[in-house]
Scaffold this motif. Sequence first.
Motif, PDB file in Angstrom:
ATOM      1  N   HIS A 129       4.315  20.735 -15.474  1.00 51.36           N
ATOM      2  CA  HIS A 129       3.321  21.046 -14.739  1.00 51.36           C
ATOM      3  C   HIS A 129       1.975  20.432 -15.397  1.00 51.36           C
ATOM      4  N   GLU A 130       1.720  19.888 -16.682  1.00 51.05           N
ATOM      5  CA  GLU A 130       0.697  19.350 -17.240  1.00 51.05           C
ATOM      6  C   GLU A 130       0.287  18.232 -16.619  1.00 51.05           C
ATOM      7  N   ILE A 131      -0.935  17.637 -16.682  1.00 53.19           N
ATOM      8  CA  ILE A 131      -1.540  16.494 -16.268  1.00 53.19           C
ATOM      9  C   ILE A 131      -2.808  16.065 -16.795  1.00 53.19           C
ATOM     10  N   GLY A 132      -2.635  15.079 -17.690  1.00 47.16           N
ATOM     11  CA  GLY A 132      -4.016  14.980 -18.535  1.00 47.16           C
ATOM     12  C   GLY A 132      -5.191  14.659 -17.590  1.00 47.16           C
ATOM     13  N   TYR A 133      -6.469  15.029 -18.290  1.00 50.45           N
ATOM     14  CA  TYR A 133      -7.722  14.844 -17.263  1.00 50.45           C
ATOM     15  C   TYR A 133      -7.857  13.512 -16.883  1.00 50.45           C
ATOM     16  N   HIS A 134      -7.711  12.405 -17.511  1.00 49.52           N
ATOM     17  CA  HIS A 134      -7.764  11.114 -17.333  1.00 49.52           C
ATOM     18  C   HIS A 134      -6.782  10.549 -16.200  1.00 49.52           C
ATOM     19  N   ALA A 135      -5.542  11.137 -16.338  1.00 49.40           N
ATOM     20  CA  ALA A 135      -4.409  10.804 -15.496  1.00 49.40           C
ATOM     21  C   ALA A 135      -4.568  11.291 -14.119  1.00 49.40           C
ATOM     22  N   CYS A 136      -5.248  12.631 -14.225  1.00 56.43           N
ATOM     23  CA  CYS A 136      -5.374  13.230 -13.106  1.00 56.43           C
ATOM     24  C   CYS A 136      -6.507  12.556 -12.268  1.00 56.43           C
ATOM     25  N   LEU A 137      -7.766  11.721 -12.767  1.00 58.56           N
ATOM     26  CA  LEU A 137      -8.677  11.054 -11.919  1.00 58.56           C
ATOM     27  C   LEU A 137      -8.133   9.961 -11.690  1.00 58.56           C
ATOM     28  N   ALA A 138      -7.093   9.388 -12.382  1.00 58.32           N
ATOM     29  CA  ALA A 138      -6.551   8.163 -11.981  1.00 58.32           C
ATOM     30  C   ALA A 138      -5.743   8.299 -10.813  1.00 58.32           C
ATOM     31  N   GLN A 139      -4.743   9.610 -10.733  1.00 58.58           N
ATOM     32  CA  GLN A 139      -4.173   9.853  -9.373  1.00 58.58           C
ATOM     33  C   GLN A 139      -5.136  10.182  -8.419  1.00 58.58           C
TER      34      GLN A 139
ATOM     35  N   THR B 283       1.078  -1.032  -0.010  1.00 64.16           N
ATOM     36  CA  THR B 283      -0.165  -0.027  -0.042  1.00 64.16           C
ATOM     37  C   THR B 283       0.901   1.353   0.145  1.00 64.16           C
ATOM     38  N   ASP B 284       1.750   1.368   0.938  1.00 63.00           N
ATOM     39  CA  ASP B 284       2.818   2.394   0.714  1.00 63.00           C
ATOM     40  C   ASP B 284       3.648   2.421  -0.471  1.00 63.00           C
ATOM     41  N   LEU B 285       3.952   1.624  -1.031  1.00 63.99           N
ATOM     42  CA  LEU B 285       4.579   1.851  -2.458  1.00 63.99           C
ATOM     43  C   LEU B 285       3.533   2.276  -3.277  1.00 63.99           C
ATOM     44  N   VAL B 286       2.448   1.836  -3.603  1.00 63.32           N
ATOM     45  CA  VAL B 286       1.410   2.460  -4.434  1.00 63.32           C
ATOM     46  C   VAL B 286       1.060   3.856  -3.846  1.00 63.32           C
ATOM     47  N   LEU B 287       0.940   4.289  -2.962  1.00 64.51           N
ATOM     48  CA  LEU B 287       0.657   5.347  -2.301  1.00 64.51           C
ATOM     49  C   LEU B 287       1.714   6.521  -2.700  1.00 64.51           C
ATOM     50  N   THR B 288       3.132   5.999  -2.512  1.00 66.04           N
ATOM     51  CA  THR B 288       3.942   7.184  -2.757  1.00 66.04           C
ATOM     52  C   THR B 288       4.420   7.555  -4.070  1.00 66.04           C
ATOM     53  N   SER B 289       4.119   6.203  -5.080  1.00 61.88           N
ATOM     54  CA  SER B 289       4.531   6.271  -6.267  1.00 61.88           C
ATOM     55  C   SER B 289       3.414   6.832  -7.106  1.00 61.88           C
ATOM     56  N   SER B 290       2.203   7.173  -6.477  1.00 62.57           N
ATOM     57  CA  SER B 290       0.991   7.674  -7.140  1.00 62.57           C
ATOM     58  C   SER B 290       1.524   9.043  -7.277  1.00 62.57           C
ATOM     59  N   THR B 291       2.205   9.864  -6.391  1.00 61.31           N
ATOM     60  CA  THR B 291       2.405  11.316  -6.502  1.00 61.31           C
ATOM     61  C   THR B 291       3.956  11.721  -6.643  1.00 61.31           C
ATOM     62  N   GLN B 292       4.685  10.975  -5.849  1.00 57.82           N
ATOM     63  CA  GLN B 292       6.044  11.466  -5.843  1.00 57.82           C
ATOM     64  C   GLN B 292       6.660  11.750  -7.281  1.00 57.82           C
ATOM     65  N   PRO B 293       6.683  10.807  -8.289  1.00 61.15           N
ATOM     66  CA  PRO B 293       7.336  10.853  -9.495  1.00 61.15           C
ATOM     67  C   PRO B 293       6.816  11.963 -10.179  1.00 61.15           C
TER      68      PRO B 293
ATOM     69  N   PHE C  17      -7.897   8.914  -7.731  1.00 61.38           N
ATOM     70  CA  PHE C  17      -8.513   7.469  -7.321  1.00 61.38           C
ATOM     71  C   PHE C  17      -7.535   6.717  -6.343  1.00 61.38           C
ATOM     72  N   PHE C  18      -6.327   6.631  -7.032  1.00 55.83           N
ATOM     73  CA  PHE C  18      -5.396   5.931  -6.310  1.00 55.83           C
ATOM     74  C   PHE C  18      -4.772   6.374  -4.992  1.00 55.83           C
ATOM     75  N   ILE C  19      -4.775   7.915  -4.822  1.00 59.59           N
ATOM     76  CA  ILE C  19      -4.484   8.320  -3.683  1.00 59.59           C
ATOM     77  C   ILE C  19      -5.656   8.183  -2.536  1.00 59.59           C
ATOM     78  N   HIS C  20      -6.624   8.534  -3.000  1.00 60.41           N
ATOM     79  CA  HIS C  20      -7.638   8.374  -1.902  1.00 60.41           C
ATOM     80  C   HIS C  20      -7.994   6.878  -1.720  1.00 60.41           C
ATOM     81  N   ALA C  21      -8.006   5.947  -2.578  1.00 60.39           N
ATOM     82  CA  ALA C  21      -8.450   4.597  -2.472  1.00 60.39           C
ATOM     83  C   ALA C  21      -7.450   3.865  -1.687  1.00 60.39           C
ATOM     84  N   PHE C  22      -6.120   4.205  -1.820  1.00 59.51           N
ATOM     85  CA  PHE C  22      -4.858   3.698  -0.977  1.00 59.51           C
ATOM     86  C   PHE C  22      -4.647   4.112   0.298  1.00 59.51           C
TER      87      PHE C  22
END
Length: 317
Positions: free
Chosen positions: A92-102, A71-81, A104-109
């Motif tokens: 600075h740009e992040i795609g719409y679907h990539a933003c929703l995926a990020q 869980t910690d690996l997924v959580l940190t790798s969802s944001t830090q890179p 989802f992973f942040i709050h789910a994990f």
Amino acid sequence: MFTSRNISAHPEFFILLGFPGLEDSQFGVAFPFCVMYIVAVVGNITILHIIRIDHTLHEPMYLFLAMLAVTDLVLTSSTQPKMLAILWFHAHEIGYHACLAQLFFIHAFSSVESGVLMAMAVDRYVAICFPLRHSSILTTSVVTRLGAAVMVRGLLWVSPFCFMISRMPFCPNKVIPQSYCEHMAVLKLLCADTRINRAYGLFVAFSQISVSYAMILRAVLQLPSGEARLKAFGTCASHVCVILAFYIPALFTFLTHRFGHHVPRVVRVMFANVYLLVPPMLNPIIYGVRTKQIRDRVIQGCCGKSPELRITAQHPS
């Protein structure tokens, strides 16, 4: 698409600012976050490797610890890179679907981490209150089902976030004043009534802690003797401290988005990054280094021999 020129179904991308107010020093700010990320990744992978290769550690406590590491690996790798790419390469740009995926992973994990910590507290509670029945109560199949339930719980808690956001129109503003896509920050970009989303987010945020630990507290208080209650409180204390260290910054970030308009933005952003990085970095130390079996295997891997052999060599009979 909506007919209004000022509203769109969703933008193609968002702009993540990183650390607003620290533009001149963002390059240097990235280094401590990079170090913490590396420590978190190396520490959690080490824990997983040790538990995988040592069959004597295939017990409930260590299986839950492995779940926590994943869980910690997924959580940190969802944001830090992405955060490091923003600070170092101005990506600075992040795609719409990539933003929703990020999002989802942040709050789910985050929800999964809460559930794993609660399961670890239950394991310690059973070990103290029912020591002779511990292995028969928490069998491998029970642990597996608990892990699956924790994962499903996290997915079900957070799925409505993304579904509700994807069904709402966005305003022209595409700027998110953070280094990742957080639920409350994305809600501010919607041109719609978001009261249901905010209320649901607040409910999820508080229920993560209150429901799980209220059940444990109620069970502990029902123990017949004071000594048993003190032992049970002692075994749950470290877990409660860890989960509070995880969720106090998270709740601070959530509530300041809603009520703390006078809190400096850089403080909010800093807390938002700390709560996703510091606990995953510390968890391998708190639950791994303090555990003798794992500590001994780390020493054995580093030194090439077990602590027992080193002690024998230093003090021959």
